[in-house]
Design a protein around this motif. Structure first.
Motif, PDB file in Angstrom:
ATOM      1  N   TYR A 371      -2.485   2.094  -8.091  1.00  0.00           N
ATOM      2  CA  TYR A 371      -2.755   2.863  -6.867  1.00  0.00           C
ATOM      3  C   TYR A 371      -3.164   1.834  -6.008  1.00  0.00           C
ATOM      4  CZ  TYR A 371      -3.497   7.534  -8.360  1.00  0.00           C
ATOM      5  OH  TYR A 371      -3.141   8.977  -8.945  1.00  0.00           O
ATOM      6  N   ALA A 372      -3.229   0.375  -6.229  1.00  0.00           N
ATOM      7  CA  ALA A 372      -3.488  -0.839  -5.624  1.00  0.00           C
ATOM      8  C   ALA A 372      -2.300  -0.939  -4.451  1.00  0.00           C
ATOM      9  CB  ALA A 372      -3.536  -1.879  -6.553  1.00  0.00           C
ATOM     10  N   GLN A 373      -1.028  -0.983  -5.295  1.00  0.00           N
ATOM     11  CA  GLN A 373       0.027  -1.078  -4.220  1.00  0.00           C
ATOM     12  C   GLN A 373       1.302  -0.057  -4.492  1.00  0.00           C
ATOM     13  OE1 GLN A 373       0.810  -3.511  -1.699  1.00  0.00           O
ATOM     14  NE2 GLN A 373      -1.337  -3.807  -1.895  1.00  0.00           N
ATOM     15  N   PRO A 374       1.920   0.393  -3.283  1.00  0.00           N
ATOM     16  CA  PRO A 374       2.773   1.452  -3.779  1.00  0.00           C
ATOM     17  C   PRO A 374       4.073   0.915  -4.621  1.00  0.00           C
ATOM     18  CG  PRO A 374       2.982   0.692  -1.449  1.00  0.00           C
ATOM     19  CD  PRO A 374       1.755   0.218  -1.898  1.00  0.00           C
ATOM     20  N   ASP A 375       4.333  -0.195  -4.545  1.00  0.00           N
ATOM     21  CA  ASP A 375       5.709  -0.731  -5.239  1.00  0.00           C
ATOM     22  C   ASP A 375       5.425  -1.160  -6.655  1.00  0.00           C
ATOM     23  OD1 ASP A 375       4.214  -2.881  -4.670  1.00  0.00           O
ATOM     24  OD2 ASP A 375       6.055  -4.094  -4.131  1.00  0.00           O
ATOM     25  N   VAL A 376       3.928  -0.890  -7.293  1.00  0.00           N
ATOM     26  CA  VAL A 376       3.737  -1.229  -8.622  1.00  0.00           C
ATOM     27  C   VAL A 376       4.183  -0.106  -9.600  1.00  0.00           C
ATOM     28  CG1 VAL A 376       1.848  -1.838 -10.122  1.00  0.00           C
ATOM     29  CG2 VAL A 376       1.930  -2.570  -7.783  1.00  0.00           C
ATOM     30  N   ASP A 377       5.265  -0.568 -10.401  1.00  0.00           N
ATOM     31  CA  ASP A 377       5.508   0.567 -11.464  1.00  0.00           C
ATOM     32  C   ASP A 377       4.554   0.336 -12.815  1.00  0.00           C
ATOM     33  OD1 ASP A 377       6.320  -1.781 -12.862  1.00  0.00           O
ATOM     34  OD2 ASP A 377       8.627  -1.516 -12.182  1.00  0.00           O
ATOM     35  N   ARG A 378       4.811   1.376 -13.651  1.00  0.00           N
ATOM     36  CA  ARG A 378       3.912   1.556 -14.909  1.00  0.00           C
ATOM     37  C   ARG A 378       4.136   0.242 -15.465  1.00  0.00           C
ATOM     38  NH1 ARG A 378       3.590   3.855 -19.975  1.00  0.00           N
ATOM     39  NH2 ARG A 378       1.371   5.057 -20.380  1.00  0.00           N
ATOM     40  N   GLY A 405     -18.630  -6.737 -16.313  1.00  0.00           N
ATOM     41  CA  GLY A 405     -17.609  -7.883 -16.639  1.00  0.00           C
ATOM     42  C   GLY A 405     -16.216  -7.219 -16.726  1.00  0.00           C
ATOM     43  N   GLU A 406     -15.994  -5.936 -17.320  1.00  0.00           N
ATOM     44  CA  GLU A 406     -14.559  -5.349 -17.299  1.00  0.00           C
ATOM     45  C   GLU A 406     -14.342  -4.898 -15.884  1.00  0.00           C
ATOM     46  OE1 GLU A 406     -14.307  -3.486 -21.726  1.00  0.00           O
ATOM     47  OE2 GLU A 406     -15.944  -2.467 -20.492  1.00  0.00           O
ATOM     48  N   LYS A 407     -15.134  -4.469 -15.178  1.00  0.00           N
ATOM     49  CA  LYS A 407     -14.791  -3.966 -14.113  1.00  0.00           C
ATOM     50  C   LYS A 407     -14.484  -5.134 -13.045  1.00  0.00           C
ATOM     51  CE  LYS A 407     -17.818   0.188 -13.826  1.00  0.00           C
ATOM     52  NZ  LYS A 407     -19.112   0.776 -13.071  1.00  0.00           N
ATOM     53  N   SER A 408     -14.931  -6.359 -13.074  1.00  0.00           N
ATOM     54  CA  SER A 408     -14.648  -7.645 -12.468  1.00  0.00           C
ATOM     55  C   SER A 408     -13.055  -8.050 -12.804  1.00  0.00           C
ATOM     56  CB  SER A 408     -15.364  -8.633 -12.969  1.00  0.00           C
ATOM     57  OG  SER A 408     -16.900  -8.557 -12.295  1.00  0.00           O
ATOM     58  N   ARG A 409     -12.877  -7.789 -14.092  1.00  0.00           N
ATOM     59  CA  ARG A 409     -11.269  -8.120 -14.626  1.00  0.00           C
ATOM     60  C   ARG A 409     -10.334  -7.132 -13.865  1.00  0.00           C
ATOM     61  NH1 ARG A 409     -13.630  -8.663 -19.978  1.00  0.00           N
ATOM     62  NH2 ARG A 409     -12.146  -7.139 -20.578  1.00  0.00           N
ATOM     63  N   VAL A 410     -10.853  -5.770 -13.706  1.00  0.00           N
ATOM     64  CA  VAL A 410      -9.966  -4.838 -13.025  1.00  0.00           C
ATOM     65  C   VAL A 410      -9.989  -5.127 -11.497  1.00  0.00           C
ATOM     66  CG1 VAL A 410      -9.729  -2.223 -12.446  1.00  0.00           C
ATOM     67  CG2 VAL A 410     -10.861  -2.997 -14.406  1.00  0.00           C
ATOM     68  N   MET A 411     -10.898  -5.615 -10.947  1.00  0.00           N
ATOM     69  CA  MET A 411     -10.568  -6.131  -9.531  1.00  0.00           C
ATOM     70  C   MET A 411      -9.699  -7.363  -9.379  1.00  0.00           C
ATOM     71  SD  MET A 411     -12.313  -4.111  -7.954  1.00  0.00           S
ATOM     72  CE  MET A 411     -12.084  -4.932  -6.292  1.00  0.00           C
ATOM     73  N   LEU A 412      -9.792  -8.332 -10.490  1.00  0.00           N
ATOM     74  CA  LEU A 412      -9.199  -9.282 -10.548  1.00  0.00           C
ATOM     75  C   LEU A 412      -7.298  -8.713 -10.454  1.00  0.00           C
ATOM     76  CD1 LEU A 412      -8.648 -12.441 -10.290  1.00  0.00           C
ATOM     77  CD2 LEU A 412      -9.048 -12.496 -12.774  1.00  0.00           C
ATOM     78  N   GLY A 413      -7.357  -7.885 -11.489  1.00  0.00           N
ATOM     79  CA  GLY A 413      -5.990  -7.357 -11.578  1.00  0.00           C
ATOM     80  C   GLY A 413      -5.307  -6.819 -10.343  1.00  0.00           C
ATOM     81  N   LYS A 414      -6.116  -6.018  -9.849  1.00  0.00           N
ATOM     82  CA  LYS A 414      -5.666  -5.291  -8.403  1.00  0.00           C
ATOM     83  C   LYS A 414      -5.395  -6.481  -7.407  1.00  0.00           C
ATOM     84  CE  LYS A 414      -7.750  -1.787  -6.814  1.00  0.00           C
ATOM     85  NZ  LYS A 414      -8.845  -1.108  -6.151  1.00  0.00           N
ATOM     86  N   LEU A 415      -6.065  -7.679  -7.449  1.00  0.00           N
ATOM     87  CA  LEU A 415      -5.602  -8.741  -6.542  1.00  0.00           C
ATOM     88  C   LEU A 415      -4.415  -9.372  -6.965  1.00  0.00           C
ATOM     89  CD1 LEU A 415      -6.776 -10.343  -4.139  1.00  0.00           C
ATOM     90  CD2 LEU A 415      -7.849 -11.799  -5.863  1.00  0.00           C
ATOM     91  N   LEU A 416      -3.865  -9.329  -8.201  1.00  0.00           N
ATOM     92  CA  LEU A 416      -2.846  -9.716  -8.717  1.00  0.00           C
ATOM     93  C   LEU A 416      -1.375  -9.103  -8.226  1.00  0.00           C
ATOM     94  CD1 LEU A 416      -3.757 -10.867 -12.645  1.00  0.00           C
ATOM     95  CD2 LEU A 416      -3.053 -12.555 -10.609  1.00  0.00           C
ATOM     96  N   VAL A 417      -1.567  -7.706  -7.838  1.00  0.00           N
ATOM     97  CA  VAL A 417      -0.558  -6.852  -7.700  1.00  0.00           C
ATOM     98  C   VAL A 417      -0.464  -6.775  -5.969  1.00  0.00           C
ATOM     99  CG1 VAL A 417      -0.567  -5.728  -9.604  1.00  0.00           C
ATOM    100  CG2 VAL A 417      -1.779  -4.777  -7.795  1.00  0.00           C
ATOM    101  N   THR A 418      -1.317  -7.552  -5.398  1.00  0.00           N
ATOM    102  CA  THR A 418      -1.437  -7.343  -3.770  1.00  0.00           C
ATOM    103  C   THR A 418      -0.913  -8.477  -3.234  1.00  0.00           C
ATOM    104  OG1 THR A 418      -3.549  -6.130  -4.013  1.00  0.00           O
ATOM    105  CG2 THR A 418      -3.052  -6.866  -1.816  1.00  0.00           C
ATOM    106  N   PRO A 419       0.097  -8.525  -2.163  1.00  0.00           N
ATOM    107  CA  PRO A 419       0.859  -9.693  -1.556  1.00  0.00           C
ATOM    108  C   PRO A 419      -0.075 -10.229  -0.534  1.00  0.00           C
ATOM    109  CG  PRO A 419       2.185  -7.567  -1.411  1.00  0.00           C
ATOM    110  CD  PRO A 419       0.817  -7.195  -1.830  1.00  0.00           C
ATOM    111  N   VAL A 420      -0.624 -11.362  -0.923  1.00  0.00           N
ATOM    112  CA  VAL A 420      -1.502 -12.234   0.146  1.00  0.00           C
ATOM    113  C   VAL A 420      -1.024 -13.475   0.234  1.00  0.00           C
ATOM    114  CG1 VAL A 420      -3.568 -10.854  -0.716  1.00  0.00           C
ATOM    115  CG2 VAL A 420      -2.952 -12.765  -1.755  1.00  0.00           C
TER     116      VAL A 420
END
Length: 620
Positions: A371-378, A405-420
């Motif tokens: 859900y982080a980015q529309p172009d991210v596939d499974r 700590g696990e939630k923080s890693r999820v946030m980092l993962g969401k950042l990895l798929v976002t164009p910035v």
């Protein structure tokens, strides 16, 4: 010495250890490495007896003491110093100076010593637990991620402390630089076995790579030879004159040990998604200030600009305002004064601990990335899940069951798929293992955009920082240079003299930091006097209360003694017994209060001397 012998451990159908064995010899400092989930912390719990194993044993000499920092917080004393002194061994139970030294090294101020442990954040409470273990001087010290709640100055202090540790040490940390400076040996958990080598992590991983290369070459040679033997047997089985040769090869084939092909270890590789940025300047900051309510500003009149592709690292002690600055730059907190002007092309991505509140509890880890980015596939989402240590079914965990700590890693993962094209990162390594930290360092290094990062990881600082924003006791300032240049120009005040330049040009050079103005000196003096009053007044009140109790009980004791004389003269045995008990109780109260007064007065004098020293240094 402690011996780990043939340990086997499984969780459900998953084998964690399959015959793990090694020894910890006298005065060895051992770094324990391995991927997240491969059993490092589990092995620590087995060693201290908190968890059992399926087979094998941990043996140690009689009376051998193990120190292990508990994450569980349970304090019983009214002050930090008193709680820390609980860790002292019986023969040193009054050695308060030993506890004070370690608490100070871990970032506790003089005023903190007399505060309640419950007044502090979770990070400082874990530090207090660490101090209690360090002062107990166990035969084996087990440290699991000790740097997670420490700032750079505290990390450098504990590094020096552990270098002189006189007993055995086992260490788990994601900070490769910290580990490599300390360890004499490395033990790695790899493919469910343990391997111990003399040297640091670089030597260990080189040895593992070399051994696996030799294993694979040997396996391929064995397969080729087996194929040749089978071909010979099939060709000449019917030839009577070659029967002996055929039979010999059949026996050889039966004796050959078949080597299984090694499962390919997945190397963590991930990257941030860049967004094009064609301008030269990302943003300008002018006169930036921030304060909480009526408190003095955390930083004020901060001026700097960020250029395209630049890496700026924010460093300093905990609680000085590093995270607050990042929040102000990200727009989640309004500045008290000043302005931040971003280029219209800027698209920023922010990673900081409180962002976890934006996660949706009923989604899985995988769904949050999708859900982080529309172009991210499974497949892309699953790859990022693996990189963030949510492998296999772990990617299907609900957000609601994850730890902080696990939630923080999820946030980092969401950042990895976002164009910035601008990354703002607040302590991104805290909840990663060593391999993931290495991959993150490479990802930041390869990122085309600009980076502002709060970190205490000195390996990251040396590798990445173009400039620094340094927080100290005065506030925040920009340092125009690399982290190495910062250390060479005084750094944290503990840089060894041999690493500094001592040529003639440096001898007469003026200090880099200007002397505080008269206004700043007055403010600093006022703050010290305020802190002194705040720290010493409760102690004065406690001493006065003890004096009052002693006076009351001395008056009562005088009256009871007169009554005892009367009862004795009258031969009144019924009164003598109860009076004796009251007199004894009264004397015990007086003695106890005198002991309390003596201890508090000693502590007060020590603290008062420290405050006077600080005032003298300020005026020097």
């Amino acid at each position: 010495m402690i011996s780990i012998d043939n340990i086997h451990k499984s969780f459900g159908g998953r084998v964690l250890f399959d015959g793990v064995s090694f020894k910890v010899n006298a005065k060895e400092r051992i770094g324990l490495v391995g991927r997240n989930g491969h059993g490092k912390s589990t092995l620590f719990r087995i060693i201290v007896g908190e968890e059992g194993c399926d087979d094998g044993a941990v043996t140690m000499p009689k009376g051998y003491r193990i120190g292990y920092v508990e994450q569980h917080i349970q304090f019983t004393e009214t002050t930090v110093l008193a709680e820390g002194m609980k860790g002292l061994i019986a023969s040193e139970k009054d050695h308060h100076w030993k506890v004070e030294k370690i608490l100070a090294g871990l970032g506790f101020s003089d005023g903190d010593m007399v505060r309640s442990p419950h007044d502090f954040s979770g990070g400082f409470q874990v530090r207090l637990n660490l101090a209690k273990v360090l002062v107990s001087e166990p035969d084996l010290l087990l440290l699991d991620e000790p740097t997670n709640y420490l700032d750079i100055t505290s990390i450098r202090w504990i590094e020096n402390f552990l270098l002189s540790w006189p007993h055995e040490l086992m260490l788990i940390t994601h900070d490769r630089g910290f580990m490599d400076k300390l360890v004499t040996h490395t033990v790695g958990i790899h493919r469910q076995k343990a391997r111990k080598i003399e040297g640091n992590t670089e030597k260990y991983y080189d040895r593992i790579a070399q051994d696996e290369e030799i294993y694979e070459k040997t396996r391929l040679n064995d397969e080729r030879r087996e194929k040749e033997i089978r071909l010979f047997i099939s060709r000449f089985r019917a030839k009577a004159r070659l029967a002996n040769m055929v039979q010999s090869r059949v026996k050889t084939l039966a004796k050959m040990e078949k080597k299984d092909k090694l499962e390919q270890a997945k190397n963590l590789e991930f990257s941030f998604r860049g967004k094009p940025f064609k301008a030269k300047q990302v943003c300008t900051v002018e006169g930036l200030s921030y304060a909480w309510g009526a408190q003095r500003p955390l930083f004020e009149d901060l001026n700097f600009s960020i250029l395209a592709g630049e890496r700026i690292c924010v460093v300093g002690k905990n609680g000085k305002g590093k995270t607050t600055l990042l929040k102000v730059l990200a727009g989640s907190l309004p500045p008290a004064s000043g302005k931040i002007a971003y280029n219209p092309q800027v698209e920023s991505g922010v990673f900081e601990q409180t962002n976890v509140q934006s996660l949706v509890d009923n989604r899985t880890v995988e769904e949050e990335l999708l859900y982080a980015q529309p172009d991210v596939d499974r497949q892309k989402a699953r790859n990022i899940c693996g990189a963030m240590m949510f492998e296999g079914d772990s990617a299907l965990k609900k957000i609601s069951v994850l730890s902080g700590g696990e939630k923080s890693r999820v946030m980092l993962g969401k950042l990895l798929v976002t164009p910035v094209n601008l990354l703002m990162l607040d302590e991104p390594t805290n909840h990663l293992d060593m391999d993931a930290c290495d991959a993150l360092l490479a990802a930041i290094d390869n990122f085309d955009g600009a980076v502002i990062m709060v970190t205490h990881n000195e390996m990251f600082l040396h590798a990445l920082a173009d400039r620094l924003i340094v927080f100290d006791d005065v506030g925040a300032r920009m340092f125009d240079g690399s982290y190495q240049a910062f250390l060479e120009k005084g750094g944290w005040g503990d840089t060894p003299a041999m690493t500094r330049r001592t040529d003639e040009a440096d001898v007469d050079r003026a200090p880099d930091l200007p002397r505080p103005t008269k206004k700043e000196l007055r403010r600093l003096r006022s703050e010290i006097l305020t802190e002194k009053s705040k720290v010493l007044k409760p102690m004065d009140d406690a001493i006065a209360a003890a004096e009052n109790t002693i006076e009351k009980n001395e008056a009562l004791l005088d009256r009871l003694n007169r009554e005892m004389v009367e009862a004795s003269e009258q031969g009144d045995g019924a009164r003598i017994g109860p009076l004796s008990q009251k007199i004894r109780a009264c004397q015990e109260i007086i003695e106890a209060r005198f002991a309390d007064m003596e201890q508090m007065d000693e502590q007060r004098q020590r603290l008062e001397k420290k405050f006077e020293k600080r005032l003298a240094e300020l005026e020097a």
